[in-house]
Design a protein around this motif. Structure first.
Motif, mmCIF file in Angstrom:
data_model
loop_
_atom_site.group_PDB
_atom_site.id
_atom_site.type_symbol
_atom_site.label_atom_id
_atom_site.label_comp_id
_atom_site.label_asym_id
_atom_site.label_seq_id
_atom_site.Cartn_x
_atom_site.Cartn_y
_atom_site.Cartn_z
ATOM 1 N N MET A 54 0.836 -1.205 0.000
ATOM 2 C CA MET A 54 0.000 0.000 0.000
ATOM 3 C C MET A 54 0.865 1.247 0.000
ATOM 4 N N LYS A 55 0.261 2.317 -0.464
ATOM 5 C CA LYS A 55 0.870 3.641 -0.353
ATOM 6 C C LYS A 55 -0.086 4.505 0.470
ATOM 7 N N VAL A 56 0.402 4.960 1.619
ATOM 8 C CA VAL A 56 -0.458 5.670 2.573
ATOM 9 C C VAL A 56 0.097 7.064 2.810
ATOM 10 N N VAL A 57 -0.781 8.057 2.727
ATOM 11 C CA VAL A 57 -0.434 9.448 3.025
ATOM 12 C C VAL A 57 -1.165 9.862 4.291
ATOM 13 N N GLN A 58 -0.412 10.287 5.300
ATOM 14 C CA GLN A 58 -0.996 10.861 6.514
ATOM 15 C C GLN A 58 -0.799 12.375 6.486
ATOM 16 N N VAL A 59 -1.797 13.112 6.949
ATOM 17 C CA VAL A 59 -1.747 14.571 6.881
ATOM 18 C C VAL A 59 -2.088 15.148 8.247
ATOM 19 N N LEU A 60 -1.271 16.087 8.710
ATOM 20 C CA LEU A 60 -1.503 16.790 9.969
ATOM 21 C C LEU A 60 -0.819 18.157 9.896
ATOM 22 N N PRO A 61 -1.128 19.077 10.815
ATOM 23 C CA PRO A 61 -0.589 20.437 10.690
ATOM 24 C C PRO A 61 0.932 20.517 10.758
ATOM 25 N N ALA A 62 1.554 19.845 11.734
ATOM 26 C CA ALA A 62 3.004 19.975 11.927
ATOM 27 C C ALA A 62 3.510 18.765 12.689
ATOM 28 N N LEU A 63 4.828 18.670 12.794
ATOM 29 C CA LEU A 63 5.469 17.570 13.520
ATOM 30 C C LEU A 63 6.397 18.133 14.593
ATOM 31 N N GLN A 64 5.859 19.017 15.424
ATOM 32 C CA GLN A 64 6.653 19.610 16.493
ATOM 33 C C GLN A 64 6.714 18.724 17.723
ATOM 34 N N GLY A 65 5.618 18.045 18.055
ATOM 35 C CA GLY A 65 5.577 17.199 19.237
ATOM 36 C C GLY A 65 4.164 17.087 19.748
ATOM 37 N N GLY A 66 3.852 15.983 20.414
ATOM 38 C CA GLY A 66 2.514 15.769 20.938
ATOM 39 C C GLY A 66 2.006 14.383 20.608
ATOM 40 N N GLY A 67 0.865 14.022 21.192
ATOM 41 C CA GLY A 67 0.326 12.687 21.025
ATOM 42 C C GLY A 67 -0.098 12.367 19.606
ATOM 43 N N VAL A 68 -0.741 13.315 18.919
ATOM 44 C CA VAL A 68 -1.154 13.088 17.527
ATOM 45 C C VAL A 68 0.072 12.853 16.654
ATOM 46 N N GLU A 69 1.079 13.692 16.863
ATOM 47 C CA GLU A 69 2.305 13.577 16.074
ATOM 48 C C GLU A 69 3.018 12.247 16.349
ATOM 49 N N ARG A 70 3.074 11.855 17.613
ATOM 50 C CA ARG A 70 3.718 10.600 17.958
ATOM 51 C C ARG A 70 2.989 9.422 17.313
ATOM 52 N N GLY A 71 1.657 9.447 17.348
ATOM 53 C CA GLY A 71 0.892 8.381 16.716
ATOM 54 C C GLY A 71 1.108 8.320 15.213
ATOM 55 N N THR A 72 1.260 9.479 14.591
ATOM 56 C CA THR A 72 1.532 9.520 13.153
ATOM 57 C C THR A 72 2.847 8.822 12.842
ATOM 58 N N LEU A 73 3.889 9.127 13.625
ATOM 59 C CA LEU A 73 5.183 8.486 13.415
ATOM 60 C C LEU A 73 5.111 6.979 13.669
#
Length: 378
Positions: A1-20
């Motif tokens: 698969m090819k998956v694109v995840q989109v979020l505002p920024a990658l500065q830090g936080g739970g959403v960002e950690r889950g994305t990684l």
């Protein structure tokens, strides 16, 4: 698969950690992982794990960002991902507007994750527009059903969300990193004591979270004042940075919190939690999950938190005695004091759990694979 995840920024936080974490699981599974964001301190870690980052500030709350929709549609047509997964409202609107105008047989499958309990409004309704909507807890699921699914729900007519499109996937932690018995190395402890000598020999009570009104920093000095009446060796520590828009609030919190140590943003929260005697969660509004509480409990550190939202769900399953009525810092202090009277006993009553990273990644990738199996053929 090819998956694109989109979020505002990658500065830090739970959403960002889950994305990684999902990005890492995709790469480990032989899939192609891309992340679109404005960038930040976590980009290097993302790319080291094998994902590709595309710098694209799709999270700006400014009317001009709407001009990105056509460009985004063209980019999706060229990139041809199987899955487009959005995790925040402004990027979700831009992605949805771009996605819905693509030909049915040429567009990716559209997934949203509801990470926060947003105000119910046309703006927030976009998070319920995914072909699949992931919710991170039962709290988030109730919010979604109450406001977007059940008859009479205020946003029902805007989203046409049905229950079969909603899937709860709890956030999870890596048990190899967060486990009982973990202790920071001697070098870290020496650096910590050098940087914060006031903490040496004290029982550290930790409140983690950015300096915003949501996290309950106003209640923390009250809690510590009551706790120190029974345990004078206790000291409060706040770990968390501040945002540009909340500078004045952050300054007022520091001024109102004499005797509490503010560390600013840190990348070693695991080590700090492991060195703490307890962690508190004092958010004045329910949170959708409560990652810090889960991490601390996994390390064997007692947590006292207000009995609402995702934190209450975690405490109910892992450490029920940590729940206290919302907005009662003095009662939280009394609960902590009782735990400090028998700290070993409190730690022994923390239960094992299944809020694991492996489970979260397995369920998320299974959802992707189910959708991709019915995607347009290349």
């Amino acid at each position: 698969m090819k998956v694109v995840q989109v979020l505002p920024a990658l500065q830090g936080g739970g959403v960002e950690r889950g994305t990684l974490e999902i990005a890492g699981a995709l790469v480990a599974g032989g899939h192609e992982s891309l992340v679109l964001s404005a960038g930040g301190r976590m980009v290097a870690e993302l790319e080291r794990s094998g994902s590709r980052h595309v710098t694209w500030p799709l999270g700006r709350k400014h009317p001009a960002v709407a001009l990105e929709v056509r460009r985004l549609r063209r980019w999706l047509a060229r990139a041809r991902p199987d899955i487009l997964h959005v995790r925040s409202r402004v990027p979700a609107w831009l992605c949805w507007l771009a996605w819905r105008r693509m030909a049915q047989g040429q567009r990716p499958r559209f997934v949203t994750t509801l990470h926060g309990l947003h105000s119910v409004s046309p703006f927030s309704a976009v998070m319920a527009r995914g072909e699949r909507v992931i919710v991170v807890s039962d709290t988030a699921k109730r919010y979604l059903l109450d406001n977007y699914v059940r008859p009479g729900a205020p946003a029902l007519r805007r989203t046409r969300l049905t229950m079969d499109r909603v899937q709860r996937i709890y956030r999870g932690i890596d048990p190899s990193r967060y486990h009982r018995g973990y202790r920071p190395c001697d070098g870290w402890l020496a650096d910590w004591q050098r940087d914060f000598p006031i903490l040496q020999g004290r029982r550290m009570v930790l409140l983690s979270g950015r300096l915003t009104r949501l996290k309950g920093h106003e209640d923390f000095p009250i809690l510590m004042e009551h706790l120190c009446e029974r345990h004078p060796d206790a000291i409060g520590v706040v770990v968390g940075g501040e945002e540009e828009r909340s500078r004045a609030y952050a300054a007022s919190i520091r001024d109102a919190s004499p005797g509490i140590v503010f560390t600013g943003h840190r990348t070693d929260l695991r080590e700090i939690m492991a060195a703490a005697s307890a962690v508190v969660s004092l958010s004045n509004r329910p949170e959708s999950f409560g990652r810090v509480a889960l991490e601390a409990l996994s390390l064997g550190v007692p947590v006292v938190g207000y009995d609402h939202g995702g934190v209450a769900e975690i405490l109910e399953q892992v450490f029920p005695e940590g729940r206290v009525p919302t907005g009662r810092p003095a009662e939280a202090a009394n609960r902590l004091a009782s735990m400090f009277d028998d700290e070993a006993g409190a730690r022994s009553r923390i239960r094992d759990h299944d809020f694991t990273l492996q489970r979260m990644c397995r369920q998320t990738l299974a959802l992707y694979e189910e959708l991709a199996a019915n995607a347009w053929k290349r």
